[in-house]
Design an enzyme around this catalytic site. Structure first.
Site, PDB file in Angstrom:
ATOM      1  N   GLY A 235       0.745  -1.197   0.087  1.00  0.00           N
ATOM      2  CA  GLY A 235      -0.062  -0.048  -0.102  1.00  0.00           C
ATOM      3  C   GLY A 235       0.739   1.300  -0.025  1.00  0.00           C
ATOM      4  N   GLY A 463       1.285  -6.678   4.030  1.00  0.00           N
ATOM      5  CA  GLY A 463       2.669  -7.393   3.559  1.00  0.00           C
ATOM      6  C   GLY A 463       3.689  -7.077   4.467  1.00  0.00           C
ATOM      7  NE  ARG A 586      10.733  -6.760  23.904  1.00  0.00           N
ATOM      8  CZ  ARG A 586       9.998  -7.336  24.901  1.00  0.00           C
ATOM      9  NH1 ARG A 586       8.692  -6.499  25.214  1.00  0.00           N
ATOM     10  NH2 ARG A 586       9.842  -8.295  25.279  1.00  0.00           N
ATOM     11  CD  GLU A 663       5.003   5.739   7.315  1.00  0.00           C
ATOM     12  OE1 GLU A 663       4.697   6.767   6.642  1.00  0.00           O
ATOM     13  OE2 GLU A 663       4.500   5.594   8.410  1.00  0.00           O
TER      14      GLU A 663
HETATM   15 MO1  MOS Z   1       1.692   5.227   5.406  1.00  0.00          MO
HETATM   16  S1  MOS Z   1       2.277   6.615   4.011  1.00  0.00           S
HETATM   17  O1  MOS Z   1       1.412   6.472   6.802  1.00  0.00           O
HETATM   18  O2  MOS Z   1       0.312   4.688   4.938  1.00  0.00           O
END
Ligand code: MOS
Length: 700
Positions: A235, A463, A586, A663
């Site tokens: 996504g 995923g 962790r 991220e």
């Molecule tokens: Mo992510 S860009 O916060 O789905």
């Protein structure tokens, strides 16, 4: 808060759904075939701004297999609402961007629907369009806030005076292009209406979110919409909110009175499922001769559509990265005749940290200080913006550990001198960061007669391995072996939960799962006899816990290291080595975590060297709409990539002690590579991606 003792958590376990996936038994949205299914194919606007004057519906209704052709004049009316205006699909003749959905054809087969959609004549009254983000655009304005809720501008001290007085100043403008999310599985929706309401089989990062967006549009209570999404093929933010195709599928199914399947093609994804805004960012750093920052100014301009305001938080990470008494960050937005930007992995941080961390490299060179040492000298004691202490901040530890593993010691800072035949070789470093978020969620935990447990939560595994990690968390909280615990996710009929987004999935869902399991354990311990035949269930809602006051600044940190080789005849830059060292609390499953981190880093490499959606100003749209022309890095683009982490014990986060990892892997990677390209060649590319023509021109 104390963290829970967890034997399964922390283990590099295989995915619980791995076998299902590799044997093809895992069912994705498009693979649902309800009885009496019809196929919908959307028609996209071929102008960038104007109005639809007529659609020749009758001509395509003559074609074999065609059931309906729907546009705003004959579409069902959706309920007026305050939500996302992008979802008011086929409700107006107005065209706000090229590629917008203006009609949909429904037919017995995909082939019939595709052919009819191709032949459908749509007439327009076209207006002049403006699709060019540029400095000084008269439409630039200051949005009320930037995503998700940050102040638009911040200022402390007197940054202009501090810059004027600084012995060393870096003043540079960096730009990043529009980039489009390209998960492996494109978006798809199967919409089914029955007496109870609407069921959607949808590829989404959050079933509760889709239900919340769709129900009011069709005047339904949330309980009358069910969204089912057990498996999702990626996504990166593109599936974090409902996009117009979901509404179009539901609307088409309602109109024809049959289940309807709608697959967004790869080409359509470049108009209708969001993208990362292009940015133009000016960074000014003022420092003393020892590289101690006195002023940081980071100003970004970016775009949104005329349909909706999407104000990316580009300069927000600069607010907490480095100490400096005088600071300013700003965002300005212009609403153009373009598709609406949306979330793309590390929105804000990915482009913003490219600019800041490139500027830090330029400052290191200007001050003749090692770039790692420069960052260490500017490490703040507390969050420079809020004054709050960091719950944990291990950027320096990441930089030092990375330097040791990468072999940074003894690096000659001189650019453009390491030659291997036609290649120039260099190394670069950049810092990485991502905020810690946690959002309210609910869960139930159920003891089944016979000794098994079922945990239910409307989470999403896109995923990432979320299903596996939640099973680890639940097993440990229940003091049960993994194979006795079944975690059900991906269905809005389950207890509502936060999306797989903001790197907050595991923290948000895991907290709810732990609390539900704890409540169940309490109930079980209070009983004299076995689990009753109907089972025993406990539930949790973390709204209060999550909203409780945060006394700390909470962020994950990392250090990115890159080695590049640049062919000075062709300008081709190749990344030979990438190393990321992270401090993210962790690590709950080292196997799936490593996969997330190197995936993020690979996407950062892609951002550095390849990804670029090219706007054609006359045509009014992004020209490249497929993988032939929009290039995404693959495994072969990086031969040696590794992600490691340092031990970080932070009990103030959540019961697992974890920070998000979805991220942070992409953040800083592009700067590390750009800095390495400079070290290799002496050419500073301040406009991503680092295409070979920019290197060749820079060398002339
Ligand atoms: Mo992510 S860009 O916060 O789905």
């Amino acid at each position: 808060m104390t963290t829970v003792a967890m034997p399964n958590v922390g283990s590099a376990l295989d995915r619980v759904d791995g076998l299902e996936k590799v044997t093809g038994r895992a069912r994705y949205a498009y693979e649902n075939f309800p009885a009496d299914l019809a196929y919908a194919v959307p028609v996209q606007a071929t102008i960038a701004r104007g109005e639809i004057s007529a659609v020749d519906v009758d001509a395509v209704l003559q074609l074999p297999g065609v059931i309906a052709a729907i546009w705003h004049a004959n579409a069902p009316r959706l309920a007026p609402r305050n939500g996302d205006p992008e979802l008011a699909v086929l409700q107006s003749p107005r065209v706000a961007y090229r590629g917008q959905y203006v009609a949909v054809v429904v037919a017995e087969t995909l082939e019939s629907a595709s052919e009819a959609a191709r032949l459908l004549r749509v007439r327009y009254d076209a207006d002049e369009h403006d699709v060019e983000l540029r400095p000084g655009h008269p439409g630039l304005y200051r949005p009320d806030h930037v995503n998700p809720y940050f102040p638009t501008d911040t200022e402390q001290g007197d940054p202009d005076a501090a810059l004027a007085a600084a012995p060393v100043v870096v003043d540079a403008t960096y730009s990043t292009p529009a980039e489009h999310n390209n998960p492996m599985e494109p978006h798809a929706t199967v919409a089914v209406w029955d007496a109870e309401g609407l069921t959607l089989y949808d590829s989404t990062q959050g079933v509760s979110n889709i239900r919340g967006a769709l129900a009011p549009l069709f005047g339904l209570p949330p309980g009358s919409v069910r969204v089912i999404s057990p498996h999702v093929g990626g996504g990166f933010g593109a599936k974090a909110r409902a996009h117009p195709h979901v509404v179009l599928a539901a609307l088409a199914a309602k109109q024809v009175g049959r289940p309807v399947k709608l697959a967004v093609t790869r080409q359509q994804m470049f108009a209708v499922t969001g993208y990362r805004t292009p940015t133009i960012q000016r960074v000014r750093l003022g420092a003393d001769a020892d590289g101690r920052l006195t002023a940081i100014v980071h100003e970004a301009i970016e775009q949104s559509s005329t349909v909706a305001e999407f104000a990316e938080q580009t300069t927000v990470p600069t607010r907490m990265m480095y100490a400096a008494p005088h600071r300013r960050t700003t965002h300005r937005l212009v609403r153009l005749d373009v598709p609406t930007p949306s979330w793309m992995r590390a929105p804000g941080e990915a482009p913003g940290m490219y600019a800041l961390e490139s500027a830090m490299d330029e400052l290191a060179i200007a001050c003749r200080i090692d770039p790692i040492e420069l960052r260490i000298r500017n490490e703040p004691d507390v969050d420079p913006e809020s004054g709050r202490p960091f719950s944990s901040r291990n950027l320096v530890a990441c930089l030092r550990e990375g330097a040791r593993r990468f072999g940074w010691a003894g690096r000659d800072p001189e650019p453009g001198i390491r030659r291997e035949g036609r290649l120039l070789v260099g190394t670069g470093v950049a810092a990485s960061t991502f905020p810690v978020y946690r959002m309210p969620s609910q869960a139930t935990a159920r003891a089944e007669p016979g000794g098994g447990f079922t945990v239910r939560i409307a989470a999403a595994d896109i995923g990432t391995g979320a299903r596996t990690v939640l099973t680890q968390i639940a097993a440990d909280a229940l003091d049960a072996p993994m194979d006795r615990v079944r975690v059900e996710i991906g269905d809005s009929a389950l207890p509502p939960a936060w999306v797989a987004g903001g790197s907050a999935g595991t923290a948000s869902w895991g907290t709810a799962v732990v609390r539900a399991c704890e409540a169940l354990m309490d109930a079980l311990h209070g009983r004299a006899d076995d689990v009753p035949p109907e089972g025993l269930e406990a539930s949790a809602d973390t709204t209060q816990e999550v909203r409780a006051q945060r006394r700390f600044a909470q962020h994950a940190f990392g250090a990115q290291f890159a080695e590049v080789a640049v062919d000075m005849d062709t300008g081709e830059a190749r990344v030979r080595r990438l190393l990321g060292v992270f401090a993210a609390g962790r690590i709950l499953n080292p196997k799936t975590a490593r996969s997330q981190l190197i995936g993020g880093m690979t996407m950062g490499l892609s951002m550095a060297l390849l990804e670029e959606s090219v706007m054609d100003h006359e045509f009014g749209d992004y020209l490249n709409h497929d993988f032939a022309q929009y290039h995404v890095a693959a495994s072969a683009d990086v031969r040696d990539i590794d992600a490691v982490w340092i031990e970080e014990d932070d009990p103030g986060l959540n019961p697992m002690g974890s920070k998000g990892i979805g991220e942070i892997g992409i953040v800083g990677t592009a700067a590390a590579i750009a800095n390495a390209v400079h070290h290799a060649t002496g050419i500073r590319v301040r406009d991503l991606p680092i295409r070979l023509d920019k290197i060749v021109h820079g060398a002339i």
